[in-house]
Design a protein around this motif. Structure first.
Motif, PDB file in Angstrom:
ATOM      1  N   ILE A  11      12.130  68.976  51.213  1.00 17.07           N
ATOM      2  CA  ILE A  11      13.446  69.609  51.116  1.00 17.07           C
ATOM      3  C   ILE A  11      13.461  70.420  49.824  1.00 17.07           C
ATOM      4  N   LEU A  12      13.794  71.695  49.962  1.00 17.88           N
ATOM      5  CA  LEU A  12      13.827  72.580  48.789  1.00 17.88           C
ATOM      6  C   LEU A  12      15.267  72.926  48.431  1.00 17.88           C
ATOM      7  N   TRP A  13      15.588  72.865  47.166  1.00 17.67           N
ATOM      8  CA  TRP A  13      16.875  73.401  46.702  1.00 17.67           C
ATOM      9  C   TRP A  13      16.587  74.550  45.745  1.00 17.67           C
ATOM     10  N   THR A  34      15.094  80.788  55.142  1.00 15.93           N
ATOM     11  CA  THR A  34      14.845  80.737  56.583  1.00 15.93           C
ATOM     12  C   THR A  34      13.365  80.991  56.874  1.00 15.93           C
ATOM     13  N   HIS A  35      12.791  81.949  56.150  1.00 14.46           N
ATOM     14  CA  HIS A  35      11.372  82.261  56.337  1.00 14.46           C
ATOM     15  C   HIS A  35      10.504  81.047  55.979  1.00 14.46           C
ATOM     16  N   LEU A  36      10.833  80.385  54.878  1.00 14.43           N
ATOM     17  CA  LEU A  36      10.050  79.206  54.469  1.00 14.43           C
ATOM     18  C   LEU A  36      10.158  78.095  55.513  1.00 14.43           C
ATOM     19  N   ARG A  37      11.351  77.969  56.090  1.00 18.26           N
ATOM     20  CA  ARG A  37      11.559  76.949  57.120  1.00 18.26           C
ATOM     21  C   ARG A  37      10.800  77.321  58.398  1.00 18.26           C
ATOM     22  N   ASP A  38      10.904  78.594  58.796  1.00 13.76           N
ATOM     23  CA  ASP A  38      10.264  79.032  60.030  1.00 13.76           C
ATOM     24  C   ASP A  38       8.736  78.983  59.954  1.00 13.76           C
ATOM     25  N   THR A  39       8.221  79.106  58.732  1.00 23.58           N
ATOM     26  CA  THR A  39       6.765  79.032  58.585  1.00 23.58           C
ATOM     27  C   THR A  39       6.327  77.588  58.333  1.00 23.58           C
ATOM     28  N   ASP A  40       7.244  76.668  58.581  1.00 29.41           N
ATOM     29  CA  ASP A  40       6.929  75.242  58.529  1.00 29.41           C
ATOM     30  C   ASP A  40       6.600  74.713  57.134  1.00 29.41           C
ATOM     31  N   ARG A  41       7.072  75.419  56.117  1.00 27.61           N
ATOM     32  CA  ARG A  41       6.766  74.957  54.760  1.00 27.61           C
ATOM     33  C   ARG A  41       7.806  73.968  54.252  1.00 27.61           C
ATOM     34  N   SER A  97      11.853  71.810  54.892  1.00 29.53           N
ATOM     35  CA  SER A  97      12.762  71.211  55.865  1.00 29.53           C
ATOM     36  C   SER A  97      14.025  72.063  56.020  1.00 29.53           C
ATOM     37  N   ASP A  98      14.701  71.908  57.138  1.00 30.80           N
ATOM     38  CA  ASP A  98      15.953  72.656  57.340  1.00 30.80           C
ATOM     39  C   ASP A  98      17.088  72.084  56.486  1.00 30.80           C
ATOM     40  N   LYS A  99      16.832  70.912  55.873  1.00 30.73           N
ATOM     41  CA  LYS A  99      17.862  70.349  54.991  1.00 30.73           C
ATOM     42  C   LYS A  99      17.878  71.058  53.633  1.00 30.73           C
ATOM     43  N   SER A 100      17.022  72.055  53.484  1.00 30.64           N
ATOM     44  CA  SER A 100      16.947  72.785  52.221  1.00 30.64           C
ATOM     45  C   SER A 100      18.246  73.550  51.961  1.00 30.64           C
TER      46      SER A 100
END
Ligand code: UDP
Ligand code: MG
Length: 350
Positions: free
Chosen positions: A31-33, A57-64, A66-69
């Motif tokens: 999870i990234l903040w 969104t790009h980081l999430r879509d590239t599987d890097r 979590s969507d909880k970011s």
């Protein structure tokens, strides 16, 4: 994700399971903040806020990640429309959240407030200015470096072509001066960096009130990496760091991290004392020979010289005493007056 990366992340997840139960389900994608200090940024925020969301969104879509970011804006006591904008964004998209400081406390305190707010809810934080000067796209590589095992990733400016000659010269002299004075900082690294929650938990034990984050974070240790990026021009609005503030930050950095100026004073004192001693021998010799009539100018020079050195020395020592005075009071380093979200961590007391 490669096998090596997965192993690194899995071993961290084990750490979080024992230290931070709220992250126990988060195995694999961290999870990234993103922490963004904002002070009177109503002109630039509408332009950069969507860019930060796009990157998230790009980081999430590239599987890097979590969507909880989340994107955490820290309003540093702005007097314009900045906080209203932040609340508006947080209503539109749950990825945007914001906290507001009770008054303007400066960039370093705003970043610290964000990092301390974030550490209970995320695996990694990235702090970045809100003006779009630092390349937002460099976050990809920062997260990749984290996935490879780095706990701190420093964003380093590779070129400063867009800065004026004066800004570039003063900024580069700033890093050289800091290092020469014993405050170790990463050259051309400002406050664009990835820091893991694990490092932040250790950093929470650094209680100093005089903050100079870019010199303090390296003191925590842990594996680190560097990511190079080009610095752009400010997208809109104007800089809040004129030369006077920068000099202040440099002096704060030096006196917070190093006692080298005091050692320099001691060395200068020894040299001056030796010269003074030679002067005394010279004066006695002259008296013995009987050539003591003139000498007004040499006397004035010596008095002025010693007076100057003593005043500077007293000033530097005074700065340190001032710092001790501030530290001894132990006042809070930030006070959060508003949030657009409700903290859910069990350690939180409202
Ligand atoms: N900032 C802040 N509090 C302040 C001054 C600045 O939070 O008292 C924020 C500002 O909104 C920006 C970042 O710190 O996101 C860097 O400031 P700025 O771009 O003015 O500095 P420069 O890049 O010119 O050194
Ligand atoms: Mg800037």
């Amino acid at each position: 994700m490669s096998k090596d990366n997965k192993q690194a992340v899995d071993s961290r997840s084990l750490f979080y399971r024992t230290v931070n139960l709220s992250l126990s389900e988060n195995i694999g994608r961290p999870i990234l903040w993103i922490i963004i200090p904002c002070y009177n940024e109503q002109e630039v925020l509408p332009i950069t806020a969507p860019l930060f969301l796009k990157e998230l969104t790009h980081l999430r879509d590239t599987d890097r990640i979590s969507d909880k970011s989340r994107i955490l804006f820290v309003n540093d006591g702005s007097t314009d429309n900045t906080w209203n904008l932040i609340t508006e964004y947080s209503k539109k998209d749950p990825h945007y959240i914001g906290i507001s400081q009770s008054r303007n406390r400066g960039h370093q305190n705003a970043v610290l407030a964000g990092m301390m707010e974030a550490r209970a809810y995320c695996d990694i934080t990235i702090s970045i200015d809100c003006d779009g000067q630092d390349d937002i796209g460099a976050m990809d590589e920062m997260v990749d470096q984290y996935l490879k095992g780095a706990e701190v990733v420093y964003g380093v400016r590779s070129k400063r072509d867009t800065d004026t000659f004066f800004k570039r010269f003063t900024a580069e002299s700033f890093y050289k001066l800091l290092n020469a004075m014993g405050a170790e900082v990463v050259y051309n690294h400002a406050d664009y960096r990835l820091v893991s929650a694990r490092v932040l938990n250790a950093f929470a034990d650094f209680h100093e009130v005089n903050l100079f984050l870019r010199g303090m974070i390296p003191l925590v240790g842990f594996p680190s990496a560097k990511v190079y990026y080009e610095r752009h021009e400010r997208i809109a609005g104007k800089s809040h760091y004129p030369l006077s503030k920068m000099l202040h930050l440099a002096f704060d950095g030096i006196t917070s991290l190093s006692v080298k100026p005091i050692s320099i004073i001691t060395s200068v004192g020894v040299v001056v004392a030796l010269l003074g001693f030679l002067g005394i021998i010279w004066a006695i010799l002259m008296a013995v020979i009987g050539k003591t009539v003139s000498g007004w100018s040499s006397l004035v020079c010596i008095v002025c010289f010693l007076g100057g050195i003593q005043l500077i020395s007293l000033g530097v020592i005074g700065e340190y005493i001032g710092k001790i005075y501030l530290e001894a009071k132990h006042r809070p380093r930030y006070i959060i007056s508003d949030r657009t979200w409700k903290p859910y961590h069990r350690e939180y007391k409202e």
